[in-house]
Each structure stands twice: as structure tokens, then as C-alpha cells.
Design an enzyme around this catalytic site. Sequence first.
Site, PDB file in Angstrom:
ATOM      1  N   SER A 242      69.229-115.968  -7.206  1.00 33.29           N
ATOM      2  CA  SER A 242      68.634-115.431  -6.829  1.00 33.29           C
ATOM      3  C   SER A 242      68.981-115.178  -5.075  1.00 33.29           C
ATOM      4  O   SER A 242      69.080-115.202  -4.457  1.00 33.29           O
ATOM      5  CB  SER A 242      67.268-114.773  -7.684  1.00 33.29           C
ATOM      6  OG  SER A 242      66.854-115.753  -5.752  1.00 33.29           O
ATOM      7  N   LYS A 243      68.515-113.817  -4.995  1.00 31.43           N
ATOM      8  CA  LYS A 243      69.036-113.371  -3.485  1.00 31.43           C
ATOM      9  C   LYS A 243      68.290-114.288  -2.427  1.00 31.43           C
ATOM     10  O   LYS A 243      69.062-114.506  -1.437  1.00 31.43           O
ATOM     11  CB  LYS A 243      68.065-112.022  -3.337  1.00 31.43           C
ATOM     12  CG  LYS A 243      69.300-110.543  -3.869  1.00 31.43           C
ATOM     13  CD  LYS A 243      68.393-109.268  -2.655  1.00 31.43           C
ATOM     14  CE  LYS A 243      69.409-108.245  -3.824  1.00 31.43           C
ATOM     15  NZ  LYS A 243      68.804-107.663  -4.189  1.00 31.43           N
TER      16      LYS A 243
END
Length: 471
Positions: A242-243
Site C-alpha cells: 500500500s501507499k
Amino acid sequence: MVKTRFAPSPTGYLHLGNARTAIFSYLFARHHGGGFVLRIEDTDRERSKREYEEMLLRDLEWLGIEWDEFYRQSERFDIYREYVNKLLESGHAYPCFCTPEELDREREEAQRRGVAYRYSGKCRHLSPEEVEKLKREGKSFTIRFRVPDGRNIIFEDLVKGHISINADDFGDFVIVRSDGSPTYNFVVVVDDALMGITHVVRGEDHIPNTPKQILIYEALGFEVPKFAHLPVILGEDRSKLSKRHGAVSVMNYREEGYLPEALFNYLCLLGWSPPGTEREIFSKEEFIKLFDLKDVNSAPAVFNREKLRWMNGVYIREVVSLERLYESALPFLKRAGYDVSDEEYVKRVLERTRDAYDTFSEMVEKLRPFFVDDVKIPPELWSRLEDMRSYEVLSAFLEKLKDRDIDTPEEVKKLAKEIQKELGVKPKEIWHSLRIALTGQLEGVGIDVLLSTLPKERIAYRIRRVLERIS
Ligand code: GLU
């Protein structure tokens, strides 16, 4: 004929996981000489944005994924309505008048009892007259799919193997919301069936949806396609990518100066590898020839940014042609404000320096001395120049340059040797003096490469500027 699809929702940028799904789906279709459909799943009107759709298309094109057919679900509502009516007529679906508050209560009750929530089925048994009456009263309603009791739904996933889910686990689910919009599980079936999709390739987060979809296929009398659910991609810490793990969208990598060929290659090997070889660099055509869903690893793949960066460097150094390197690097050089009007010069620079960087953003920094004559020398390097016999060295270099050509690193080295002998200075004094004068740094691309590439008058200009200050 094999036909696959990629069905992104335009609610954000294309991230690496979805890009890999698109690639695997695409490769499988092409491997079998089949078709590939791009379908924009924009039924969620609030979250879907045209600008995201445009970015998705741009990223897919950039990666070299070509589709044969294009659809947008928001343009197919009439078709969905027709199939909802079929399900209502055959009794596979029914209107549900339960209010959100009633459903919340059911949900809370289930939570209190510690059991998984499923709809109670309260509106299952409304008679046609009761339905008519409630509709006349203007009560809002959803449409639910009638899930057969106690049914075990089994499918053989091409990646995950045998999967069995009991329909009692989920109960009657909504296929049309109260605002009239159809839900994902319903439209995906209508679309995949009407578009002739033979293999549904998607992320494993959709496994819980698959039994619901199989029931709809059966109810509408459609043939059930084959499913291939791809494992998630993890970050190095083994949590879902994810980010938090840094750049995860395809756009980030495009902007950072990755080659689409390299990113494509890297993503192909994320959870798949061709059997019987250790090779890692393949062309798209080779991937098409070799790819098979049965070789996809059913365990999650771990994204390794360093490996991707390394692979990009391999593509820059060894794989792409000079022409391709030039066309890909040019926008980055332009954006940095470098003068790229002399195409031949730019190509010569690229040809001689392609082993010096792994991405184009790194290239922009490394190649600055080839494009910027206004060299900034930090104070500590000025004092270095003054400590060394730089004035003599640089003057001698300038003098010799007048009637000499230094077109190769060898000629530069020869010239440096002469100065070394004539002045009795150390090689380090020569190279450091030149490097500081020409680049304002002590590190970077080989100074012999720079000197043999940079036009003579530009070398002279930079040296003269330094001589003026240390004389
Ligand atoms: N629109 C869905 C998603 O973006 C795709 C679902 C599917 O492939 O069936 O996750």
C-alpha cells in the site's frame, strides 16, 4: 476462443497490483490467440471520476497493454435492467422493502450474538399483492437475489485450486440499490457473460464474490467461466502493498523515469515465472509465448523496489535501442530545462553514459554537466582548487586543447598524462582539478567521458571561468 478482461473501477490511480492483474489477464488471452476486453466499472457514480479513467487508459497504453474491446458500465444500464427483470420474473430475485434502520438492527443483533451477518429473508415471502401495495405507497426498495438454502458452491480456481463456499454464509444479497443502480456482483456477471469472457482473471480479494456470481450465472442460464484469482502483492514487511510502502501507482514510476518495458517485465515476474529457467529479462512477445496461469504462484508475491530499479537499469544499459532510450529520456531532459536542440549531441551523451543511472530522474542529475555550463562550485571545492596546482593544470589543459581533438576517453587520458609529465603533478591533482572545474563536484560520470563528449569551446569556457577566480 479464449477471451479475458481487465475491469478497473475509475476511483483512483492504477496501482501496481491492478497493473499486474491486467498484465496476467492480457498475457493469458494473447498466449491463446484470444481477445482482451477493457471494461470500466463506473457504476459507483460518487467515487468514479473521468480523470481517473483517463489516467487508467494512459497507464495501460504506456505499459503496452492493448485491448480489443472497450466498455463503460455506466452506458449499459438498459441492459442490466433487462436482466434484473428476467431474474424478477423467474423468481430468482425479489424486491426488499426493509429500511436501512431495520437492516442495521439485524446487523447489530448478529454482532451481539457473535454470528456472521446475513439478511433475515424477511421480504422473501411477500405476495405480489403486498409488493404492489408497498410500491403504491411509495416505499423505497432494493432488489435482492434469492440465494438457494444450504447450497455449497464449488469451483476449481486456476490459481488457488479447489474452493468451496456455503451459500448460507452470505444469504440473499442486493443486486439493485434503492436508487435503482445495479451492484457489482450482478453487473459483472451480465457483462462477463454477454462479452463472452471465458476466463475471469482478478485479485483474490474477489474470491468471496465468486460464489454469488456463480449463482447469478446459473439463474440466468449463462455458462460459468473459469476463474483465476491472483494472490495479493505484499510489501517487504509482508503486509499488503500500500501507499505506506512508498510509490505504488504506475504513474509514480512513469514520473520517476522508469521504462514501461522494464516495469512490465518486473510485474510479469511478480508471482509468476517461466518454468525451467533462471532468466529474468524477456520481451513482451516472449512473455506471451511463455505465460500460463498454471505457473502463477498461489502464495503472495513480495514487491522489491530495489529489484525493479535494478531491472530498469538493465533495460537502460542493455536492452533498449539508443533510439528508444533517446525518445524516453528526452521529456525528462527537457523538463529539467536542458538544451536538447542538438539531437546528435544528446544521443552521443546518452550512448556514452547509459551505465551511469538506473532511472531517468537519476539521469537528469547525473547528466547535468553535459548540459549546464554555469557550473556552481561549492566553497569547500574552491579551496581544494586553491590547495592543488589547479591553476597550472587547467591552464596547460586549455593550452593543449587549442590544437588537439579529444573525442575519446583514451585521448583525454593521453593528454592528462602529458600534463602530468610536463608539470610533475600527481594524477589526482589533474583529475580533481578538471572534475571540479567542469562539474562542481567530486563524483559523477567519468570525467574522461565528459571531456571527450563536451564540445571544446564549452570545456574552454568552464575552465576559463575557474582560472579567472583562482589566478
Ligand atoms: N472493478 C473490480 C475491481 O476493480 C474488478 C472486479 C472483477 O475483476 O471482477 O476490483
